[in-house]
Design an enzyme around this catalytic site. Sequence first.
Site, PDB file in Angstrom:
ATOM      1  N   PRO A  89      22.272 -19.128  -5.659  1.00 25.73           N
ATOM      2  CA  PRO A  89      20.867 -19.580  -5.709  1.00 25.73           C
ATOM      3  C   PRO A  89      19.943 -18.774  -4.802  1.00 25.73           C
ATOM      4  O   PRO A  89      18.738 -18.749  -5.028  1.00 25.73           O
ATOM      5  CB  PRO A  89      20.940 -21.051  -5.262  1.00 25.73           C
ATOM      6  CG  PRO A  89      22.322 -21.281  -4.756  1.00 25.73           C
ATOM      7  CD  PRO A  89      23.197 -20.179  -5.233  1.00 25.73           C
ATOM      8  N   GLU A 116      30.654 -24.193  -2.535  1.00 26.92           N
ATOM      9  CA  GLU A 116      29.421 -23.868  -1.817  1.00 26.92           C
ATOM     10  C   GLU A 116      29.096 -22.377  -1.878  1.00 26.92           C
ATOM     11  O   GLU A 116      28.198 -21.911  -1.194  1.00 26.92           O
ATOM     12  CB  GLU A 116      29.514 -24.339  -0.359  1.00 26.92           C
ATOM     13  CG  GLU A 116      29.606 -25.861  -0.205  1.00 26.92           C
ATOM     14  CD  GLU A 116      28.386 -26.581  -0.771  1.00 26.92           C
ATOM     15  OE1 GLU A 116      27.270 -26.154  -0.475  1.00 26.92           O
ATOM     16  OE2 GLU A 116      28.585 -27.564  -1.503  1.00 26.92           O
ATOM     17  N   ARG A 154      20.710  -9.608 -26.330  1.00 24.11           N
ATOM     18  CA  ARG A 154      19.708  -9.523 -27.398  1.00 24.11           C
ATOM     19  C   ARG A 154      18.798  -8.306 -27.259  1.00 24.11           C
ATOM     20  O   ARG A 154      18.072  -7.973 -28.184  1.00 24.11           O
ATOM     21  CB  ARG A 154      18.911 -10.824 -27.537  1.00 24.11           C
ATOM     22  CG  ARG A 154      18.150 -11.250 -26.330  1.00 24.11           C
ATOM     23  CD  ARG A 154      17.664 -12.677 -26.471  1.00 24.11           C
ATOM     24  NE  ARG A 154      16.718 -12.851 -27.568  1.00 24.11           N
ATOM     25  CZ  ARG A 154      15.476 -12.387 -27.576  1.00 24.11           C
ATOM     26  NH1 ARG A 154      15.030 -11.695 -26.547  1.00 24.11           N
ATOM     27  NH2 ARG A 154      14.678 -12.606 -28.598  1.00 24.11           N
ATOM     28  N   ASP A 169       8.655 -10.121 -27.652  1.00 21.53           N
ATOM     29  CA  ASP A 169       8.984 -11.353 -26.943  1.00 21.53           C
ATOM     30  C   ASP A 169       8.029 -11.621 -25.795  1.00 21.53           C
ATOM     31  O   ASP A 169       7.436 -10.703 -25.250  1.00 21.53           O
ATOM     32  CB  ASP A 169      10.372 -11.223 -26.301  1.00 21.53           C
ATOM     33  CG  ASP A 169      11.484 -11.521 -27.272  1.00 21.53           C
ATOM     34  OD1 ASP A 169      11.226 -12.175 -28.275  1.00 21.53           O
ATOM     35  OD2 ASP A 169      12.601 -11.071 -26.999  1.00 21.53           O
TER      36      ASP A 169
END
Length: 236
Positions: A89, A116, A154, A169
Amino acid sequence: MRIDILTLFPDMFTGFLEGSLLGAAREKGLVEIRLVDIRDFAEGPHRQVDDRPFGGGPGMLLMPGPVVSSIEHVQGEAQQAGHVILFTPGGRRLDQALVEELAGRERLVLVCGRYEGFDARVAETVGAEEISIGDYVLSGGEVAAMVVVDAVARLLPGVLGHEESARQDSFSGRDRLVEGPQYTRPREFRGLHVPEVLLSGDHRRIEAWRHEQAVAATRRRATATPTPGMSRRSDP
Ligand code: ADE
């Protein structure tokens, strides 16, 4: 492109990798994806992969040994070393510019954390880039790896079958605009009509209208506030 995914939960990927877009891309040989179980590189009778953090604190950390050994194993399988990514994160936030950067590489090695997270020496030992898919905490890097594989695959030539669509996009191109509204049949749905310009056949007008809508949508998004009534848990 070759992608190695290192995880303690390879089974989480089976349905995902067989899905329509990726399954077809793999069959066509446009992308080669291999799954590696980090536990296969654990030592001892219990094949331990996690341990308590030095200095105390909650939860468990992935031990550096099995993670680094699994990375070294896949790196040794091909002449060209892969770009190693650790999902955490606190890493560099994923956006379309980073996805495009990753899509330009020949080989990716995606390492999924659990518990963790990783011992700090993993990144130091293997020279990895740390990537986050957003400011929230997942229970592991597997979902983040799927996000990266999906977004990268993609963009590979031949995967979508219509290259123009990836270029149009949201977040693509010089301006990084989000796409404005799109419509398909029927022309009228529950009293709502498709904007007349889209039925005009006048491509220059349509292009101009779409650009205008994209600029407006991008601006709205930049200034968006939480939807009224959608209270957060911390609200009184
Ligand atoms: N692992 C846990 N949370 C994550 C996040 N937000 N992005 C990437 N990997 C993670």
